[in-house]
Write a protein that holds these residues in place. Structure first.
Motif, PDB file in Angstrom:
ATOM      1  N   ILE A 195       0.851  -1.182   0.000  1.00  0.00           N
ATOM      2  CA  ILE A 195       0.000   0.000   0.000  1.00  0.00           C
ATOM      3  C   ILE A 195       0.889   1.236   0.000  1.00  0.00           C
ATOM      4  O   ILE A 195       1.777   1.364   0.840  1.00  0.00           O
ATOM      5  N   VAL A 196       0.641   2.129  -0.953  1.00  0.00           N
ATOM      6  CA  VAL A 196       1.352   3.406  -1.013  1.00  0.00           C
ATOM      7  C   VAL A 196       0.296   4.494  -0.933  1.00  0.00           C
ATOM      8  O   VAL A 196      -0.656   4.511  -1.717  1.00  0.00           O
ATOM      9  N   SER A 197       0.454   5.406   0.031  1.00  0.00           N
ATOM     10  CA  SER A 197      -0.555   6.447   0.213  1.00  0.00           C
ATOM     11  C   SER A 197       0.077   7.829   0.237  1.00  0.00           C
ATOM     12  O   SER A 197       1.250   7.990   0.569  1.00  0.00           O
TER      13      SER A 197
ATOM     14  N   LEU B 183       5.070  10.316   0.897  1.00  0.00           N
ATOM     15  CA  LEU B 183       4.496   8.996   0.627  1.00  0.00           C
ATOM     16  C   LEU B 183       4.628   8.125   1.871  1.00  0.00           C
ATOM     17  O   LEU B 183       5.638   8.149   2.557  1.00  0.00           O
ATOM     18  N   MET B 184       3.593   7.371   2.132  1.00  0.00           N
ATOM     19  CA  MET B 184       3.622   6.389   3.216  1.00  0.00           C
ATOM     20  C   MET B 184       3.533   5.020   2.548  1.00  0.00           C
ATOM     21  O   MET B 184       2.763   4.839   1.598  1.00  0.00           O
ATOM     22  N   ARG B 185       4.320   4.076   3.044  1.00  0.00           N
ATOM     23  CA  ARG B 185       4.307   2.722   2.482  1.00  0.00           C
ATOM     24  C   ARG B 185       3.985   1.724   3.587  1.00  0.00           C
ATOM     25  O   ARG B 185       4.512   1.819   4.691  1.00  0.00           O
ATOM     26  N   HIS B 186       3.143   0.752   3.250  1.00  0.00           N
ATOM     27  CA  HIS B 186       2.731  -0.268   4.209  1.00  0.00           C
ATOM     28  C   HIS B 186       2.755  -1.621   3.525  1.00  0.00           C
ATOM     29  O   HIS B 186       2.578  -1.712   2.311  1.00  0.00           O
ATOM     30  N   LYS B 187       2.917  -2.672   4.321  1.00  0.00           N
ATOM     31  CA  LYS B 187       2.941  -4.031   3.774  1.00  0.00           C
ATOM     32  C   LYS B 187       2.195  -4.955   4.733  1.00  0.00           C
ATOM     33  O   LYS B 187       2.351  -4.867   5.944  1.00  0.00           O
ATOM     34  N   LEU B 188       1.371  -5.830   4.168  1.00  0.00           N
ATOM     35  CA  LEU B 188       0.714  -6.891   4.922  1.00  0.00           C
ATOM     36  C   LEU B 188       1.086  -8.207   4.254  1.00  0.00           C
ATOM     37  O   LEU B 188       0.945  -8.339   3.034  1.00  0.00           O
ATOM     38  N   GLU B 189       1.562  -9.162   5.015  1.00  0.00           N
ATOM     39  CA  GLU B 189       1.918 -10.464   4.441  1.00  0.00           C
ATOM     40  C   GLU B 189       0.676 -11.176   3.912  1.00  0.00           C
ATOM     41  O   GLU B 189       0.651 -11.607   2.774  1.00  0.00           O
ATOM     42  N   VAL B 190      -0.356 -11.280   4.780  1.00  0.00           N
ATOM     43  CA  VAL B 190      -1.593 -11.972   4.411  1.00  0.00           C
ATOM     44  C   VAL B 190      -2.762 -11.276   5.090  1.00  0.00           C
ATOM     45  O   VAL B 190      -2.682 -10.909   6.257  1.00  0.00           O
ATOM     46  N   LEU B 191      -3.841 -11.078   4.332  1.00  0.00           N
ATOM     47  CA  LEU B 191      -5.096 -10.597   4.903  1.00  0.00           C
ATOM     48  C   LEU B 191      -6.123 -11.694   4.630  1.00  0.00           C
ATOM     49  O   LEU B 191      -6.534 -11.902   3.496  1.00  0.00           O
ATOM     50  N   PRO B 192      -6.515 -12.435   5.691  1.00  0.00           N
ATOM     51  CA  PRO B 192      -7.438 -13.562   5.489  1.00  0.00           C
ATOM     52  C   PRO B 192      -8.768 -13.143   4.872  1.00  0.00           C
ATOM     53  O   PRO B 192      -9.147 -11.969   4.911  1.00  0.00           O
ATOM     54  N   ALA B 193      -9.480 -14.115   4.347  1.00  0.00           N
ATOM     55  CA  ALA B 193     -10.810 -13.878   3.777  1.00  0.00           C
ATOM     56  C   ALA B 193     -11.734 -13.324   4.848  1.00  0.00           C
ATOM     57  O   ALA B 193     -11.615 -13.662   6.025  1.00  0.00           O
ATOM     58  N   LYS B 194     -12.653 -12.440   4.428  1.00  0.00           N
ATOM     59  CA  LYS B 194     -13.663 -11.848   5.318  1.00  0.00           C
ATOM     60  C   LYS B 194     -13.034 -11.215   6.565  1.00  0.00           C
ATOM     61  O   LYS B 194     -13.498 -11.410   7.682  1.00  0.00           O
TER      62      LYS B 194
END
Length: 131
Positions: free
Chosen positions: A47-49, A60-71
């Motif tokens: 994510i770049v915002s 710029l702000m940068r973020h990272k998520l390894e995994v975002l589960p379903a729902k």
């Protein structure tokens, strides 16, 4: 040649601003959340915002998520009151299975306000969905 490129459409992945109570500072503040309302986990989320208008631009702000589960949903960042007057753009890239997906979400200036809050997918609180 462009007609041969398959660009998958992002569906059921949303970005929302939600006003929540910060117990540490005892104040309400706006936070941005990424919502995965699909039936599959999304992986390697980048994510770049930034906030901007004709005269100003935030860093710029940068973020990272390894995994975002379903729902499920995850907090991306806190929005300071000063940036609510700007366009707030979030570029999201992730893998859904073996496909790379990408979408740009925007909160228009002054669109993040309590009076605009509505029911959100997955998140129990009300908030504002980005366009």
């Amino acid at each position: 040649m462009k007609k041969d490129i398959d660009i998958p459409e992002v569906k059921n992945v949303h970005l929302a601003a939600v006003k929540v109570f910060n117990e540490e500072f005892e104040v309400y503040e706006w936070n941005v959340y990424l919502i995965n309302n699909t039936g599959k986990p999304i992986e390697m989320v980048l994510i770049v915002s930034k906030g901007f208008d004709k005269k100003r631009e935030t860093s710029l702000m940068r973020h990272k998520l390894e995994v975002l589960p379903a729902k499920s949903f995850a907090k991306v960042e806190y929005l300071q009151d000063e940036v609510l007057q700007l366009n707030n753009e979030f570029k999201i890239s992730y893998f859904e299975g073996s496909k790379m997906m990408e979408k740009t979400f925007i909160f228009k200036p002054n669109s993040i306000k309590e009076s605009a809050a509505a029911k959100l997918p997955v998140i129990p609180e009300e908030g504002i969905l980005a366009e």
